[in-house]
Scaffold this active site. Structure first.
Site, PDB file in Angstrom:
ATOM      1  N   PHE A  34       0.844  -1.204   0.000  1.00  0.00           N
ATOM      2  CA  PHE A  34       0.000   0.000   0.000  1.00  0.00           C
ATOM      3  C   PHE A  34       0.880   1.255   0.000  1.00  0.00           C
ATOM      4  CE2 PHE A  34      -2.514   3.046   2.830  1.00  0.00           C
ATOM      5  CZ  PHE A  34      -3.144   3.645   1.759  1.00  0.00           C
ATOM      6  N   LEU A  61      -3.288 -15.252   7.660  1.00  0.00           N
ATOM      7  CA  LEU A  61      -2.070 -15.664   6.942  1.00  0.00           C
ATOM      8  C   LEU A  61      -1.652 -17.034   7.476  1.00  0.00           C
ATOM      9  CD1 LEU A  61       0.458 -14.889   5.115  1.00  0.00           C
ATOM     10  CD2 LEU A  61       1.472 -13.958   7.207  1.00  0.00           C
ATOM     11  N   TYR A  62      -1.404 -17.959   6.573  1.00  0.00           N
ATOM     12  CA  TYR A  62      -0.934 -19.289   6.985  1.00  0.00           C
ATOM     13  C   TYR A  62       0.471 -19.487   6.451  1.00  0.00           C
ATOM     14  CZ  TYR A  62      -5.813 -19.705   8.138  1.00  0.00           C
ATOM     15  OH  TYR A  62      -7.049 -19.460   8.679  1.00  0.00           O
ATOM     16  N   LEU A  73       5.348  -4.459  11.600  1.00  0.00           N
ATOM     17  CA  LEU A  73       5.480  -3.049  11.202  1.00  0.00           C
ATOM     18  C   LEU A  73       4.393  -2.633  10.214  1.00  0.00           C
ATOM     19  CD1 LEU A  73       8.298  -3.493  12.522  1.00  0.00           C
ATOM     20  CD2 LEU A  73       9.261  -2.072  10.725  1.00  0.00           C
ATOM     21  N   LYS A  91      -8.401  -1.243  10.820  1.00  0.00           N
ATOM     22  CA  LYS A  91      -8.467  -2.711  10.705  1.00  0.00           C
ATOM     23  C   LYS A  91      -7.051  -3.311  10.753  1.00  0.00           C
ATOM     24  CE  LYS A  91     -12.654  -3.600   8.001  1.00  0.00           C
ATOM     25  NZ  LYS A  91     -13.138  -3.995   6.663  1.00  0.00           N
ATOM     26  N   GLY A 102      -1.911 -14.207  16.508  1.00  0.00           N
ATOM     27  CA  GLY A 102      -2.323 -15.616  16.386  1.00  0.00           C
ATOM     28  C   GLY A 102      -1.164 -16.457  15.873  1.00  0.00           C
ATOM     29  N   ARG A 106       0.698 -19.508  17.841  1.00  0.00           N
ATOM     30  CA  ARG A 106       0.820 -20.863  17.272  1.00  0.00           C
ATOM     31  C   ARG A 106       2.274 -21.299  17.181  1.00  0.00           C
ATOM     32  NH1 ARG A 106      -3.328 -19.287  14.043  1.00  0.00           N
ATOM     33  NH2 ARG A 106      -2.036 -18.663  12.276  1.00  0.00           N
ATOM     34  N   TYR A 145      -5.363   5.992  13.375  1.00  0.00           N
ATOM     35  CA  TYR A 145      -3.973   5.565  13.586  1.00  0.00           C
ATOM     36  C   TYR A 145      -3.669   5.471  15.088  1.00  0.00           C
ATOM     37  CZ  TYR A 145       1.158   5.645  13.050  1.00  0.00           C
ATOM     38  OH  TYR A 145       2.497   5.356  13.088  1.00  0.00           O
ATOM     39  N   ARG A 186       5.259  13.140   4.753  1.00  0.00           N
ATOM     40  CA  ARG A 186       5.812  13.516   6.045  1.00  0.00           C
ATOM     41  C   ARG A 186       6.778  14.689   5.873  1.00  0.00           C
ATOM     42  NH1 ARG A 186       6.797   7.557   8.593  1.00  0.00           N
ATOM     43  NH2 ARG A 186       6.891   6.950   6.413  1.00  0.00           N
TER      44      ARG A 186
HETATM   45  P1  NAD Z   1       5.691   2.869   5.624  1.00  0.00           P
HETATM   46  O1  NAD Z   1       4.348   3.369   5.219  1.00  0.00           O
HETATM   47  O2  NAD Z   1       6.846   3.163   4.727  1.00  0.00           O
HETATM   48  O3  NAD Z   1       5.654   1.298   5.860  1.00  0.00           O
HETATM   49  C1  NAD Z   1       4.520   0.577   6.222  1.00  0.00           C
HETATM   50  C2  NAD Z   1       4.504  -0.693   5.404  1.00  0.00           C
HETATM   51  O4  NAD Z   1       3.375  -1.469   5.795  1.00  0.00           O
HETATM   52  C3  NAD Z   1       4.337  -0.429   3.895  1.00  0.00           C
HETATM   53  O5  NAD Z   1       5.246  -1.220   3.172  1.00  0.00           O
HETATM   54  C4  NAD Z   1       2.896  -0.825   3.604  1.00  0.00           C
HETATM   55  O6  NAD Z   1       2.707  -1.235   2.267  1.00  0.00           O
HETATM   56  C5  NAD Z   1       2.682  -1.928   4.613  1.00  0.00           C
HETATM   57  N1  NAD Z   1       1.274  -2.113   5.002  1.00  0.00           N
HETATM   58  C6  NAD Z   1       0.377  -1.170   5.382  1.00  0.00           C
HETATM   59  N2  NAD Z   1      -0.795  -1.735   5.694  1.00  0.00           N
HETATM   60  C7  NAD Z   1      -0.638  -3.078   5.509  1.00  0.00           C
HETATM   61  C8  NAD Z   1      -1.499  -4.201   5.637  1.00  0.00           C
HETATM   62  N3  NAD Z   1      -2.765  -4.058   6.045  1.00  0.00           N
HETATM   63  N4  NAD Z   1      -1.001  -5.425   5.348  1.00  0.00           N
HETATM   64  C9  NAD Z   1       0.283  -5.589   4.928  1.00  0.00           C
HETATM   65  N5  NAD Z   1       1.134  -4.557   4.766  1.00  0.00           N
HETATM   66  C10 NAD Z   1       0.682  -3.325   5.061  1.00  0.00           C
HETATM   67  O7  NAD Z   1       5.955   3.439   7.095  1.00  0.00           O
HETATM   68  P2  NAD Z   1       7.218   3.310   8.042  1.00  0.00           P
HETATM   69  O8  NAD Z   1       7.652   4.667   8.361  1.00  0.00           O
HETATM   70  O9  NAD Z   1       8.203   2.347   7.511  1.00  0.00           O
HETATM   71  O10 NAD Z   1       6.532   2.718   9.352  1.00  0.00           O
HETATM   72  C11 NAD Z   1       6.673   1.367   9.736  1.00  0.00           C
HETATM   73  C12 NAD Z   1       5.986   1.137  11.063  1.00  0.00           C
HETATM   74  O11 NAD Z   1       6.550   1.971  12.063  1.00  0.00           O
HETATM   75  C13 NAD Z   1       4.480   1.444  11.040  1.00  0.00           C
HETATM   76  O12 NAD Z   1       3.807   0.480  11.812  1.00  0.00           O
HETATM   77  C14 NAD Z   1       4.392   2.796  11.705  1.00  0.00           C
HETATM   78  O13 NAD Z   1       3.146   2.976  12.348  1.00  0.00           O
HETATM   79  C15 NAD Z   1       5.544   2.743  12.695  1.00  0.00           C
HETATM   80  N6  NAD Z   1       6.027   4.091  13.009  1.00  0.00           N
HETATM   81  C16 NAD Z   1       6.774   4.787  12.115  1.00  0.00           C
HETATM   82  C17 NAD Z   1       7.186   6.070  12.424  1.00  0.00           C
HETATM   83  C18 NAD Z   1       8.043   6.885  11.486  1.00  0.00           C
HETATM   84  O14 NAD Z   1       8.339   8.037  11.785  1.00  0.00           O
HETATM   85  N7  NAD Z   1       8.499   6.372  10.369  1.00  0.00           N
HETATM   86  C19 NAD Z   1       6.835   6.641  13.651  1.00  0.00           C
HETATM   87  C20 NAD Z   1       6.040   5.895  14.524  1.00  0.00           C
HETATM   88  C21 NAD Z   1       5.660   4.612  14.212  1.00  0.00           C
HETATM   89  N1  UDP Z   2       4.514  19.408   8.380  1.00  0.00           N
HETATM   90  C1  UDP Z   2       4.747  20.610   7.728  1.00  0.00           C
HETATM   91  N2  UDP Z   2       4.862  20.590   6.371  1.00  0.00           N
HETATM   92  C2  UDP Z   2       4.763  19.447   5.635  1.00  0.00           C
HETATM   93  C3  UDP Z   2       4.529  18.219   6.319  1.00  0.00           C
HETATM   94  C4  UDP Z   2       4.397  18.245   7.692  1.00  0.00           C
HETATM   95  O1  UDP Z   2       4.855  21.663   8.350  1.00  0.00           O
HETATM   96  O2  UDP Z   2       4.890  19.533   4.394  1.00  0.00           O
HETATM   97  C5  UDP Z   2       4.416  19.437   9.851  1.00  0.00           C
HETATM   98  C6  UDP Z   2       3.204  18.718  10.436  1.00  0.00           C
HETATM   99  O3  UDP Z   2       2.097  19.589  10.512  1.00  0.00           O
HETATM  100  C7  UDP Z   2       3.726  18.305  11.795  1.00  0.00           C
HETATM  101  C8  UDP Z   2       5.218  18.049  11.565  1.00  0.00           C
HETATM  102  O4  UDP Z   2       5.535  18.723  10.355  1.00  0.00           O
HETATM  103  O5  UDP Z   2       3.595  19.363  12.715  1.00  0.00           O
HETATM  104  C9  UDP Z   2       5.547  16.566  11.415  1.00  0.00           C
HETATM  105  O6  UDP Z   2       4.659  16.027  10.460  1.00  0.00           O
HETATM  106  P1  UDP Z   2       4.788  14.532   9.930  1.00  0.00           P
HETATM  107  O7  UDP Z   2       3.611  14.307   9.043  1.00  0.00           O
HETATM  108  O8  UDP Z   2       6.138  14.302   9.373  1.00  0.00           O
HETATM  109  O9  UDP Z   2       4.703  13.630  11.230  1.00  0.00           O
HETATM  110  P2  UDP Z   2       3.730  13.596  12.509  1.00  0.00           P
HETATM  111  O10 UDP Z   2       2.816  14.777  12.513  1.00  0.00           O
HETATM  112  O11 UDP Z   2       2.997  12.318  12.355  1.00  0.00           O
HETATM  113  O12 UDP Z   2       4.669  13.620  13.630  1.00  0.00           O
END
Ligand code: NAD
Ligand code: UDP
Length: 313
Positions: A34, A61-62, A73, A91, A102, A106, A145, A186
């Site tokens: 996604f 998933l099996y 993640l 979800k 699960g 297992r 989220y 972000r």
């Molecule tokens: P990302 O969006 O790059 O990676 C998430 C991955 O999960 C993607 O590859 C996406 O395709 C996959 N995915 C999403 N929904 C799915 C589903 N239902 N089934 C299977 N795959 C699915 O984001 P990321 O920054 O790499 O974040 C990874 C994890 O770390 C996430 O759980 C996120 O909530 C957590 N996290 C990240 C940050 C950050 O700043 N990067 C901060 C806090 C928490």
């Molecule tokens: N933000 C911003 N400009 C952008 C994207 C994000 O000013 O183009 C701000 C956003 O409002 C937040 C902070 O940067 O205050 C971090 O945003 P991000 O989406 O990276 O992460 P999160 O809010 O989930 O910490």
């Protein structure tokens, strides 16, 4: 070891898969692509110790062979992405997490849940310690989220208490680095993408809100340390870099490091955008012997180099 990484084709997940493969582990990467991309794991695809399964964790998933550890993640992490289909986001952190727990039950595998600093919502305690229960709007646009991740922590503890599942909960704070998607939405990826193309840098609100940014290599090291820590260390534990910056300071730094002629433009602050965020990492330091090693300037330089290469700039 045989290790399942869900979300393994995403930003953090793909760096984690790289490290596990370097360590000699077998990795089963499950991702619905996604927000992830096959490009992130292309170098691993030829490795016989790496298996990719395109699958949505909301569906059961099996696995044909058992696994020893699960890093869960899977979940879109950027606000515009997780708000695109909020029902599916929640979800993923409810049904999806239960499906993966699960499997852990297992296979008697250890289960690490990628939680988030968003469980603190718009915090009234600063810096945030793990004891703080947070200030989350339960029905705002971020709730799919935040509340999903809070539920995930709670069900992990229920599996732990009821079934003895080995759990590890990491509250990840804002993480950045190479491979972030250009359209991620972000702040760091937006500002670098805009800066390298001399487009306006989009600050939401006044820019006085703060975040504390952790380089992805440090984050992955923290996740691996947590997974392999003694069983009694369940977390939740904050993993992040406490170097706190305002969004304006970040914009200025990225303009300077990219040598950009971008101007700054101000857009409305999204609803429920947290005003301050900074982790207290005392627990990570004392219990895991972990602390970040890459400062913001060095991490940004590496990230900018990666964006330049991918953009041909
Ligand atoms: P990302 O969006 O790059 O990676 C998430 C991955 O999960 C993607 O590859 C996406 O395709 C996959 N995915 C999403 N929904 C799915 C589903 N239902 N089934 C299977 N795959 C699915 O984001 P990321 O920054 O790499 O974040 C990874 C994890 O770390 C996430 O759980 C996120 O909530 C957590 N996290 C990240 C940050 C950050 O700043 N990067 C901060 C806090 C928490
Ligand atoms: N933000 C911003 N400009 C952008 C994207 C994000 O000013 O183009 C701000 C956003 O409002 C937040 C902070 O940067 O205050 C971090 O945003 P991000 O989406 O990276 O992460 P999160 O809010 O989930 O910490």
């Amino acid at each position: 070891m045989r290790i399942l990484v869900t979300g393994g084709a995403g930003f953090i997940g793909s760096h984690l898969c790289d490290q596990l493969i370097v360590h000699g582990d077998e990795v089963v990467c499950v991702d619905n692509l996604f927000t992830g991309a096959e490009q992130n794991i292309v170098s691993l695809m030829a490795n016989p110790k790496f298996i990719f399964i395109k699958h949505d964790i909301v569906e059961p998933l099996y696995l044909d062979k058992s696994v020893d550890q699960i890093y869960n993640l899977a979940c879109p992490a950027s606000p515009p992405h997780y708000q695109l289909n909020p029902v599916h986001t929640i979800k993923t952190s409810t049904i999806g997490v239960m499906n993966m727990l699960g499997i852990a039950r297992r296979h008697q595998a250890r289960f690490l849940q990628a939680s988030t600093s968003e469980v603190y919502g718009d915090p009234e305690v600063h810096p945030q310690t793990e004891e703080y229960h947070g200030n989350v709007n339960p029905f705002g646009p971020r709730a799919c989220y935040d509340e999903g991740k809070r539920y995930a922590e709670s069900i992990c503890f229920d599996y732990h208490r009821t079934h003895g599942t080995g759990i590890k909960i990491v509250r990840i704070f804002n993480t950045y680095g190479p491979r972030m998607a250009f359209n991620d939405g972000r702040v760091i990826s937006n500002f670098i993408f805009q800066g390298l193309q001399d487009k306006p840098i989009t600050i939401y609100g006044s820019g006085s809100q703060t975040r504390s940014f952790c380089y992805v290599e440090d984050m992955v090291a923290g996740l691996i340390k947590m997974m392999n820590s003694p069983p009694e260390i369940t977390g939740p534990i904050n993993v992040g870099n406490p170097e706190e910056k305002t969004v304006t300071e970040l914009a200025q730094k990225i303009i300077a490091l990219t040598g950009s002629s971008s101007i700054i433009t101000y857009l409305p602050l999204p609803q429920d955008d947290p005003r301050r965020r900074c982790p207290d990492i005392t627990k990570a330091k004392t219990l895991l012997g972990w602390q970040p090693t890459v400062g913001l300037e060095k991490g940004l330089q590496k990230t900018i180099a990666d964006f330049r290469q991918r953009l041909g700039k």
